[in-house]
Design a protein around this motif. Structure first.
Motif, PDB file in Angstrom:
ATOM      1  N   UNK A   1       0.846  -1.181   0.000  1.00 21.91           N
ATOM      2  CA  UNK A   1       0.000   0.000   0.000  1.00 21.91           C
ATOM      3  C   UNK A   1       0.897   1.251   0.000  1.00 21.91           C
ATOM      4  N   UNK A   2       0.831   2.065   1.057  1.00 20.73           N
ATOM      5  CA  UNK A   2       1.614   3.302   1.126  1.00 20.73           C
ATOM      6  C   UNK A   2       2.804   3.171   2.063  1.00 20.73           C
ATOM      7  N   UNK A   3       3.259   1.956   2.316  1.00 23.53           N
ATOM      8  CA  UNK A   3       4.252   1.711   3.358  1.00 23.53           C
ATOM      9  C   UNK A   3       5.398   0.843   2.854  1.00 23.53           C
ATOM     10  N   UNK A   4       6.632   1.276   3.136  1.00 24.28           N
ATOM     11  CA  UNK A   4       7.838   0.512   2.823  1.00 24.28           C
ATOM     12  C   UNK A   4       8.469   0.030   4.130  1.00 24.28           C
ATOM     13  N   UNK A   5       9.135  -1.121   4.080  1.00 21.10           N
ATOM     14  CA  UNK A   5       9.701  -1.668   5.305  1.00 21.10           C
ATOM     15  C   UNK A   5      10.971  -2.454   5.045  1.00 21.10           C
ATOM     16  N   UNK A   6      11.804  -2.520   6.082  1.00 19.80           N
ATOM     17  CA  UNK A   6      12.964  -3.415   6.127  1.00 19.80           C
ATOM     18  C   UNK A   6      13.102  -3.904   7.557  1.00 19.80           C
ATOM     19  N   UNK A   7      13.663  -5.083   7.727  1.00 24.44           N
ATOM     20  CA  UNK A   7      14.033  -5.585   9.057  1.00 24.44           C
ATOM     21  C   UNK A   7      15.319  -6.375   8.892  1.00 24.44           C
ATOM     22  N   UNK A   8      16.358  -5.994   9.624  1.00 24.49           N
ATOM     23  CA  UNK A   8      17.723  -6.364   9.245  1.00 24.49           C
ATOM     24  C   UNK A   8      18.550  -6.802  10.440  1.00 24.49           C
ATOM     25  N   UNK A   9      19.138  -7.987  10.322  1.00 23.82           N
ATOM     26  CA  UNK A   9      20.169  -8.479  11.245  1.00 23.82           C
ATOM     27  C   UNK A   9      21.101  -9.358  10.420  1.00 23.82           C
ATOM     28  N   UNK A  10      22.274  -8.847  10.042  1.00 22.75           N
ATOM     29  CA  UNK A  10      23.142  -9.565   9.100  1.00 22.75           C
ATOM     30  C   UNK A  10      23.981 -10.685   9.693  1.00 22.75           C
ATOM     31  N   UNK A  11      24.023 -10.846  11.022  1.00 22.70           N
ATOM     32  CA  UNK A  11      24.867 -11.886  11.610  1.00 22.70           C
ATOM     33  C   UNK A  11      24.438 -13.265  11.111  1.00 22.70           C
ATOM     34  N   UNK A  12      25.370 -14.067  10.569  1.00 21.79           N
ATOM     35  CA  UNK A  12      25.002 -15.368  10.003  1.00 21.79           C
ATOM     36  C   UNK A  12      24.735 -16.462  11.036  1.00 21.79           C
ATOM     37  N   UNK A  13      25.048 -16.203  12.300  1.00 23.01           N
ATOM     38  CA  UNK A  13      24.833 -17.194  13.356  1.00 23.01           C
ATOM     39  C   UNK A  13      23.329 -17.332  13.622  1.00 23.01           C
ATOM     40  N   UNK A  14      22.736 -18.515  13.430  1.00 22.63           N
ATOM     41  CA  UNK A  14      21.287 -18.686  13.654  1.00 22.63           C
ATOM     42  C   UNK A  14      20.842 -18.313  15.060  1.00 22.63           C
ATOM     43  N   UNK A  15      21.731 -18.455  16.030  1.00 18.65           N
ATOM     44  CA  UNK A  15      21.381 -18.116  17.409  1.00 18.65           C
ATOM     45  C   UNK A  15      21.265 -16.607  17.609  1.00 18.65           C
ATOM     46  N   UNK A  16      21.721 -15.829  16.627  1.00 14.47           N
ATOM     47  CA  UNK A  16      21.651 -14.373  16.699  1.00 14.47           C
ATOM     48  C   UNK A  16      20.583 -13.829  15.753  1.00 14.47           C
ATOM     49  N   UNK A  17      19.590 -14.627  15.431  1.00 14.91           N
ATOM     50  CA  UNK A  17      18.581 -14.207  14.451  1.00 14.91           C
ATOM     51  C   UNK A  17      17.775 -13.012  14.957  1.00 14.91           C
ATOM     52  N   UNK A  18      17.215 -12.289  14.014  1.00 12.83           N
ATOM     53  CA  UNK A  18      16.503 -11.037  14.270  1.00 12.83           C
ATOM     54  C   UNK A  18      15.311 -11.239  15.211  1.00 12.83           C
ATOM     55  N   UNK A  19      15.270 -10.457  16.301  1.00  9.44           N
ATOM     56  CA  UNK A  19      14.154 -10.513  17.240  1.00  9.44           C
ATOM     57  C   UNK A  19      13.181  -9.356  17.066  1.00  9.44           C
ATOM     58  N   UNK A  20      13.422  -8.488  16.075  1.00  5.46           N
ATOM     59  CA  UNK A  20      12.455  -7.443  15.734  1.00  5.46           C
ATOM     60  C   UNK A  20      11.293  -8.057  14.958  1.00  5.46           C
TER      61      UNK A  20
END
Length: 404
Positions: A43-62
């Motif tokens: 619609x009228x909204x753009x988004x990103x959510x980003x955590x580049x660390x490759x370790x699965x245990x450090x996956x994005x919590x946002x």
């Protein structure tokens, strides 16, 4: 288009280590950033959510959500950014539950009165957030009503009660949602697109840019900064716990957590017996138990972390507006600039208005993320998104940009 292997100490020579990264040329750099950031538009909204660390245990919590609700008086626009911490349980539950609670309350309000008042909508947002957290508390107290109930049970009895994953995990889920936490930043725009409300609980931030009739852009911050680094919040916590000199240490509540308001985080809301006997017997537990043990003795008169959100309202102009919502990871990427949140808000809005940078992307959230990661400095951006480190070098970063 090329990829060259290089090495960096990421500015941390004390680690006495070098980590591999790929120096990317355009257009590979932009396309890789877009992929890693999960750039999306709706619609009228753009988004990103980003955590580049490759370790699965450090996956994005946002987490975030972009929702439009068609009610009897028109379409309401709801956007939310959640910054989870200590695990994914609370943030996932909040993402599933909070929009449902808010929509149901809003539907009831609209049925009662087509012309919803500013105060009534504000109450819906604040009440929804606090009631969601209160429900987490009540679910746990259904298992262990008070300190006496906890003290009468052995550790083995408590473990058998709460670690019920093999039989469905209902009780385990209740405990995990209280052990983990999340901040909340939620916005609501009415069907006429003339009013906007922003509710904040924690340290995510919202900036509104509104174009004036003369072409100038006026910027305002529509969120609060519920963090121990904020003198006002620090003083509030201290005033609620008079005589407790260690209720805030080095800008952290009980010397342990930065945010002063959140959903979950019941280690800071319930008597210490719940942490000692329930949370420390839960599986999976905490990543670092020693940190928990360090602050238990400071927990004297809970709660120390609040679930009361601040809600702000603003009028939207007819000339157009931008709303930028972000987790605190975006602020961290600008920490060396010396800009406070008001200056950053103004900077972000004017960056979007001018759109002069060579990485000019149609996704406005991705455009802001690129600037924060290094902008035209191809080597810095490459390093930030490809370095092969086993632990995080930046916080989870989520950006939602709404064109109004």
């Amino acid at each position: 288009m090329s990829r060259t292997t290089k090495y960096t100490d990421m500015g941390w020579p004390e680690h006495d280590a070098l980590w591999r990264y790929d120096l990317l040329s355009e257009p590979l750099l932009s396309s890789e950033l877009r992929r890693l950031a999960g750039a999306a538009s709706y619609d009228n909204t753009d988004s990103v959510t980003f955590q580049p660390c490759p370790n699965p245990e450090e996956s994005n919590q946002d987490r975030y959500a972009v929702l439009n609700w068609t009610l009897s008086n028109g379409t309401w626009q709801f956007r939310v950014v959640l910054d989870g911490h200590a695990g994914h349980d609370t943030v996932e539950h909040t993402l599933r539950t909070l929009p449902v609670i808010i929509r149901a309350a809003l539907e009831g309000l609209v049925l009662e009165n087509e012309e919803s008042s500013v105060e009534a909508v504000s109450r819906i947002l604040s009440d929804a957030i606090s009631s969601l957290d209160d429900n987490l508390t009540n679910d746990l107290l259904d298992l262990f009503p008070d300190v006496d109930a906890v003290s009468k049970l052995s550790d083995d009895e408590i473990r058998r009660t709460i670690n019920d994953q093999e039989s469905g995990g209902k009780k385990s889920s209740i405990v995990m949602r209280c052990m983990r936490g999340t901040t909340v930043l939620a916005s609501l725009v009415d069907p006429t697109r003339s009013n906007i409300w922003v509710a904040s609980l924690g340290d995510c931030q919202a900036a509104l840019g509104t174009r004036q009739a003369d072409g100038r852009w006026e910027t305002s911050v529509l969120s609060s900064y519920h963090n121990g680094a904020n003198a006002r919040e620090r003083e509030r916590v201290m005033s609620e716990h008079p005589g407790e000199l260690e209720c805030v240490i080095d800008g952290r509540v009980l010397g342990a957590i930065a945010v002063t308001r959140a959903i979950g985080d019941h280690l800071f809301k319930l008597p210490s017996a719940y942490t000692k006997r329930v949370f420390l017997n839960a599986t999976p537990g905490f990543s670092i138990t020693k940190k928990i043990e360090d602050f238990i003795g400071r927990n004297i008169t809970p709660p120390y972390v609040s679930n009361c959100a601040d809600v702000r309202h603003a009028k939207l102009g007819k000339e157009g507006s931008y709303l930028v919502m972000c987790s605190d990871g975006l602020l961290d990427l600008y920490e060396n600039t010396g800009m406070d949140i008001e200056a950053l808000a103004d900077f972000w809005i004017h960056l979007l208005v001018r759109r002069e940078k060579p990485w000019n992307d149609s996704n406005l959230a991705l455009y802001l993320l690129r600037d924060a990661l290094g902008g035209e400095d191809v080597e810095r951006v490459s390093r930030m998104i490809t370095v092969e480190m086993p632990f995080r070098w930046m916080d989870d970063t989520t950006i939602v940009v709404q064109k109004l």
